[in-house]
Write a protein that holds these residues in place. Sequence first.
Motif, mmCIF file in Angstrom:
data_model
loop_
_atom_site.group_PDB
_atom_site.id
_atom_site.type_symbol
_atom_site.label_atom_id
_atom_site.label_comp_id
_atom_site.label_asym_id
_atom_site.label_seq_id
_atom_site.Cartn_x
_atom_site.Cartn_y
_atom_site.Cartn_z
ATOM 1 N N ALA A 159 0.833 -1.209 0.000
ATOM 2 C CA ALA A 159 0.000 0.000 0.000
ATOM 3 C C ALA A 159 0.861 1.250 0.000
ATOM 4 N N GLN A 160 1.956 1.235 0.750
ATOM 5 C CA GLN A 160 2.866 2.377 0.769
ATOM 6 C C GLN A 160 3.456 2.636 -0.623
ATOM 7 N N LEU B 95 2.259 1.707 -3.602
ATOM 8 C CA LEU B 95 1.240 2.165 -4.544
ATOM 9 C C LEU B 95 0.823 3.600 -4.253
ATOM 10 N N ARG B 96 0.727 3.946 -2.983
ATOM 11 C CA ARG B 96 0.356 5.314 -2.635
ATOM 12 C C ARG B 96 1.399 6.300 -3.149
ATOM 13 N N HIS C 12 -5.479 13.176 -0.414
ATOM 14 C CA HIS C 12 -4.677 12.495 0.612
ATOM 15 C C HIS C 12 -4.621 13.352 1.858
ATOM 16 N N VAL D 67 -2.896 5.785 5.677
ATOM 17 C CA VAL D 67 -2.543 5.089 4.447
ATOM 18 C C VAL D 67 -3.793 4.611 3.721
ATOM 19 N N ASP E 233 -5.627 7.627 2.283
ATOM 20 C CA ASP E 233 -4.894 8.186 1.145
ATOM 21 C C ASP E 233 -5.112 7.346 -0.109
ATOM 22 N N CYS E 234 -4.976 6.028 0.054
ATOM 23 C CA CYS E 234 -5.119 5.146 -1.099
ATOM 24 C C CYS E 234 -6.506 5.270 -1.725
ATOM 25 N N VAL F 96 -7.579 6.710 -5.385
ATOM 26 C CA VAL F 96 -8.385 5.905 -6.299
ATOM 27 C C VAL F 96 -9.536 6.739 -6.856
ATOM 28 N N VAL G 22 -4.735 -0.744 -6.019
ATOM 29 C CA VAL G 22 -4.694 0.123 -4.844
ATOM 30 C C VAL G 22 -5.980 -0.020 -4.040
ATOM 31 N N GLU G 23 -7.095 -0.020 -4.719
ATOM 32 C CA GLU G 23 -8.372 -0.148 -4.015
ATOM 33 C C GLU G 23 -8.466 -1.488 -3.294
ATOM 34 N N ALA H 60 -6.124 -1.526 -0.199
ATOM 35 C CA ALA H 60 -6.642 -0.649 0.859
ATOM 36 C C ALA H 60 -7.827 -1.293 1.576
#
Length: 311
Positions: free
Chosen positions: A121-122, A124-125, A150, A157, A160-161, A165, A189-190, A193
């Motif tokens: 996740a980090q 991709l964010r 964000h 996190v 933000d993700c 999205v 990402v979705e 998350a």
Amino acid sequence: MPAILPGMAGGQHATAGLGPDDIAELEALGSEPGYDAFLAPARALEGAVEECRSNIALAFHNTKRGVDSVLAREAEVATLPGVNVAELRDLPLLAQGLAFAALRVQRDMRASSFGSLFDRAQQLRRKLLKTAEALAEASFLTAGDVSAAHGEGHRDVVGDCLGLVTLFRQHEAKLAGRSPVTPEDVNEVERVAEQLRALLAAPGEARDTGSSPLLFEATETRDRFWTLLTRRHDVLWRCGAWLFGRDVDMHVPPLQARHPLVRAVAPTSIERASQQAPKRGATPMPAHAPDSNVRSKVRFMVKVGFDFPSR
């Protein structure tokens, strides 16, 4: 939308980022008897709970130093109103219980899929955020769109993700062919998350079936231990302020102080005048009136707000 648990991002000692040296240090300090002894008081805390984003080993060493300094004059401390000397004496054990609580969080995290999901996740964010910022500079997005997608401080996190999205999907047609972020990236990402949010679900909230550990309880318990330590250390500091005055931080260092605080204070004009030799023929005044020490301490007590809780 629930935010990610406090302490999950940022800082060397954030829960998700403990390195081998940090863990080894906590293992050397951690005390299960200390954890068991303070679990009930930690759970019974009222009011706001402070997240633990600190160097626990450093807090332990500073606590021990402060306790040793203050209890060297235990008889005097015991006369102060509302002070529980036994609680002060047990502060290092409380810090060791906190270390054990932090290790429980780390162990639960290792046993789950959380760690790898969080790392992904980090990554991709960062990709989506940097792309969004570059697109804003090229005027394909506005700075307001990016900032709204964000959270400030980059601590949430999951939020933000999901915000990013939404941003990329809203502008998908306009960004087609202009962005390295593909629809597949956005879908991933979705998905990551949502999985993280399920792992972090609080007790009673809907969560996926499976053996995901309840990181919420472990993390909250750690934060309650930290809050209990900070509150009781505040009482220790106030005792130190009574005993040592302006030099208190030399004897009772703040929990995250890395070096003793040394201050060179220039004397005031009143102090300089009191140090001058008396004029010839003048009757010398005693160095201290019989009750001057008491008055000085009373003034200092009022200044620092000496409002100990009742026993």
